[in-house]
Design an enzyme around this catalytic site. Structure first.
Site, PDB file in Angstrom:
ATOM      1  CG  MET A   1      53.058 -98.812 109.930  1.00 48.28           C
ATOM      2  SD  MET A   1      54.622 -99.168 110.730  1.00 48.28           S
ATOM      3  CE  MET A   1      54.733 -97.848 111.893  1.00 48.28           C
ATOM      4  N   PRO A   2      50.918 -99.992 113.475  1.00 46.35           N
ATOM      5  CG  PRO A   2      51.922 -98.832 115.239  1.00 46.35           C
ATOM      6  CD  PRO A   2      52.132 -99.264 113.804  1.00 46.35           C
ATOM      7  CB  THR A   3      45.433 -99.641 115.632  1.00 44.14           C
ATOM      8  OG1 THR A   3      45.318 -99.769 114.217  1.00 44.14           O
ATOM      9  CG2 THR A   3      44.281 -98.828 116.183  1.00 44.14           C
TER      10      THR A   3
END
Length: 68
Positions: A1-3
């Site tokens: 998933m994103p940061t």
């Protein structure tokens, strides 16, 4: 998933950052799938003298009178 890296002028409260982190996390989960635990939000508070747009420091923009 994103940061997600969020850069903003200093002065926001912890409550504002908390609310933004919640909204950004919910949007990522809704659009990208996965779980909220997989989303990281990093806040970077910037002083106005450390940010320039159009060659002008934001700290200087506050001092410049707006055109009539």
């Amino acid at each position: 998933m994103p940061t997600l890296r969020v850069e903003l002028f200093e002065g926001r409260t912890a409550e504002q950052k908390r609310a933004l982190a919640k909204e950004l996390t919910e949007a990522c989960v809704r659009v990208l799938g996965g779980s909220a635990d997989g989303v990281d939000v990093l806040f970077f508070d910037m002083r106005r003298e450390d940010w320039a747009s159009g060659g002008v420091l934001w700290s200087d923009k506050a001092k410049t009178p707006s055109p009539s």
